[in-house]
Design a protein around this motif. Structure first.
Motif, mmCIF file in Angstrom:
data_model
loop_
_atom_site.group_PDB
_atom_site.id
_atom_site.type_symbol
_atom_site.label_atom_id
_atom_site.label_comp_id
_atom_site.label_asym_id
_atom_site.label_seq_id
_atom_site.Cartn_x
_atom_site.Cartn_y
_atom_site.Cartn_z
ATOM 1 N N ALA A 68 56.345 21.566 72.350
ATOM 2 C CA ALA A 68 56.479 21.058 70.978
ATOM 3 C C ALA A 68 55.128 21.014 70.269
ATOM 4 C CB ALA A 68 57.118 19.670 70.994
ATOM 5 N N ARG A 83 53.960 24.590 69.426
ATOM 6 C CA ARG A 83 54.755 25.110 68.310
ATOM 7 C C ARG A 83 54.311 24.474 66.990
ATOM 8 N NH1 ARG A 83 57.055 28.941 65.623
ATOM 9 N NH2 ARG A 83 59.332 28.937 65.438
ATOM 10 N N ALA A 84 54.084 23.169 67.026
ATOM 11 C CA ALA A 84 53.722 22.441 65.810
ATOM 12 C C ALA A 84 52.321 22.780 65.335
ATOM 13 C CB ALA A 84 53.835 20.935 66.065
ATOM 14 N N MET A 109 63.053 15.956 69.325
ATOM 15 C CA MET A 109 62.268 17.123 69.731
ATOM 16 C C MET A 109 63.110 18.086 70.551
ATOM 17 S SD MET A 109 58.540 16.038 71.096
ATOM 18 C CE MET A 109 57.376 15.155 70.073
ATOM 19 N N TYR A 116 58.133 19.692 63.051
ATOM 20 C CA TYR A 116 57.556 19.580 64.388
ATOM 21 C C TYR A 116 56.286 18.723 64.360
ATOM 22 C CZ TYR A 116 60.356 23.069 66.975
ATOM 23 O OH TYR A 116 61.359 23.746 67.623
ATOM 24 N N ARG A 117 55.440 18.979 63.378
ATOM 25 C CA ARG A 117 54.166 18.252 63.307
ATOM 26 C C ARG A 117 54.382 16.754 63.116
ATOM 27 N NH1 ARG A 117 49.721 22.065 60.160
ATOM 28 N NH2 ARG A 117 49.843 23.773 61.674
ATOM 29 N N ASP A 173 65.602 26.483 68.468
ATOM 30 C CA ASP A 173 64.491 27.303 67.979
ATOM 31 C C ASP A 173 64.250 28.494 68.908
ATOM 32 O OD1 ASP A 173 62.178 28.375 66.985
ATOM 33 O OD2 ASP A 173 60.951 26.576 67.228
ATOM 34 N N ARG A 205 65.596 19.987 68.432
ATOM 35 C CA ARG A 205 65.001 21.044 67.610
ATOM 36 C C ARG A 205 64.553 22.229 68.460
ATOM 37 N NH1 ARG A 205 63.873 20.001 62.333
ATOM 38 N NH2 ARG A 205 64.469 17.911 61.631
ATOM 39 N N LEU A 206 63.975 21.953 69.618
ATOM 40 C CA LEU A 206 63.533 23.033 70.499
ATOM 41 C C LEU A 206 64.713 23.864 71.007
ATOM 42 C CD1 LEU A 206 60.803 21.130 72.557
ATOM 43 C CD2 LEU A 206 60.392 22.975 70.919
ATOM 44 N N GLN A 260 60.137 23.997 59.090
ATOM 45 C CA GLN A 260 60.285 23.849 60.535
ATOM 46 C C GLN A 260 59.007 23.320 61.179
ATOM 47 O OE1 GLN A 260 60.465 27.435 63.030
ATOM 48 N NE2 GLN A 260 62.302 26.594 63.991
#
Length: 414
Positions: A298, A301-302, A273, A146-147, A280, A276-277, A142
């Protein structure tokens, strides 16, 4: 691929062998030592591919011990070492991913100034044997996803700024009066015109009908013949010298096309993004902070990853490079400055969020900022205090998954 852990030290005495691997894009260099620093396998080059992995496994098997009794140190090299790391992980080896800063400082302290693959592999193994090596944090699926998204978005955003600068610089010589009709020459409609007619001369020769056709195709409900007449009118009185006209026109076309491609790619990344957010639950608290937009959430989180690995909030501050350090020598003492270690992307996003909050009505962080100014703090110092508070609250929300309380942002300095 990994960062220095703030707390977990590796004990090399519990392993039968210590392996150092220096990773490159095409080759790796392997060396094996005993805990007593005896060289068992001299530095050996291997391909950073399936053939090299098989040879590495063969060499390791000759050691005659279970993979769990072997600790392998690798230096974090972004994507280059990812396949090898997971290959060794599947074989059951104990892995220690080191941040390049660790091995650099270790080599510097011991006077190992040369830079070769063989020396680097040995340095990694010796760093593990020193007992000073800190086990790096390796992001999960995950966080790695994100990264990839936020770093690509950051890269493309920088490219976007460059493309806009190039377009504006070319217009200065090709059609300086263009901004009289389009205040922002980088808007989609403006770039559509410039792609078709990339100079004052081209617009002048095309005439009103041709320009109107491009405008109506791009934005039929906003632009038409009147805008086309204005554009042709200013083109007829342009002061452009038309020097290197053909080549500069080609450059402007290409930059306009590149700008449109970059904008489309950024939109695609932002959609991913947002998707995914939305799935999450770990970011729910961050999304409740009014001063944090989607990009800020984002990035936090990453880049912060699994915040459970930090024992204290001040470790999060140091990890993000927002701790203060003072350089001194003898009686000389420098100014206190941010260390700026760790993720520059976190600092950039928090800086923008802090700047926004200073003029955002009702912002708890904004109220905190102005209260610090009233106490006599300088604007820069107060802004840094707001950034640190934002960071600590973000780390707390990620760790606890609690709801955000706006009074936290307005509280005293953390």
């Amino acid at each position: 691929m990994a960062e220095v852990s703030p707390s977990v030290l590796l004990d090399p005495s519990s392993f039968a062998y210590v392996v150092g691997i220096d990773i490159g894009s095409e080759d790796c260099c392997l060396t094996v030592l005993t805990p007593q620093k005896q060289v068992v396998i001299k530095p050996t080059k291997l391909a950073n591919a399936a053939s090299g992995f098989a040879l590495l496994q063969e060499r390791m098997a000759r050691l005659g011990v279970d993979p769990g009794q072997i600790v392998v140190g690798l230096e974090a090299t972004s994507r280059y070492g990812e396949n090898l790391f997971h290959f060794l992980q599947q074989q059951g080896y104990h892995l220690c991913l080191l941040h390049p800063r660790q091995t650099h400082e270790f080599a510097k302290q011991r006077g190992l100034r040369a830079k070769t693959d063989r020396l680097d592999a040995t340095t990694i193994a010796r760093a593990l044997l020193s007992g000073e090596a800190r086990v790096g944090y390796v992001p999960d699926e995950q966080i790695a996803s994100y990264r990839e998204l936020v770093r690509l978005h950051s890269h493309l955003s920088d490219e976007l700024a460059r493309e806009k600068n190039e377009i504006q610089a070319l217009l200065v010589v090709l059609f300086p009066e263009f901004s009289q009709v389009f205040a922002d020459p980088c808007r989609p409609t403006a770039t559509s015109v410039l792609r078709a007619y990339p100079s004052a001369k081209a617009i002048r020769e095309a005439g009103v009908d041709a320009i109107a056709s491009v405008l109506q195709a791009s934005a039929p409900h906003r632009y038409g013949r009147e805008t086309a007449r204005q554009l042709v009118g200013v083109a007829e009185h342009s002061v452009s010298s038309d020097l290197a006209l053909d080549v500069r026109s080609l450059s402007l076309k290409i930059w306009c096309e590149q700008l449109q491609h970059t904008l489309a790619h950024l939109e695609q990344i932002e959609e991913e993004m947002e998707k995914r957010l939305s799935r999450d639950p770990g970011v729910r608290g961050l999304q409740e902070v009014p001063e944090f937009g989607m990009q800020t959430v984002a990035v936090l989180r990453a880049e912060l990853g699994d915040v459970a690995r930090f024992q204290r909030l001040d470790q999060v501050v140091a990890y993000a490079g927002m701790d203060v350090e003072i350089k001194q020598s003898g009686k000389w003492q420098g100014q206190a400055k941010l260390s700026k270690r760790g993720s520059g992307l976190v600092r950039r996003m928090l800086y923008m969020a802090a700047m926004r909050c200073t003029s955002l009505p009702g912002s708890a962080f904004g109220a905190y900022y102005h209260r610090l100014l009233a106490r006599g703090l300088g604007k820069k110092t107060a802004l840094m205090a707001v950034m640190r508070k934002m960071l600590m609250i973000a780390a707390y929300l990620l760790r606890t998954r609690e709801d955000y309380d706006p009074t936290w942002g307005a509280g005293s300095a953390g």
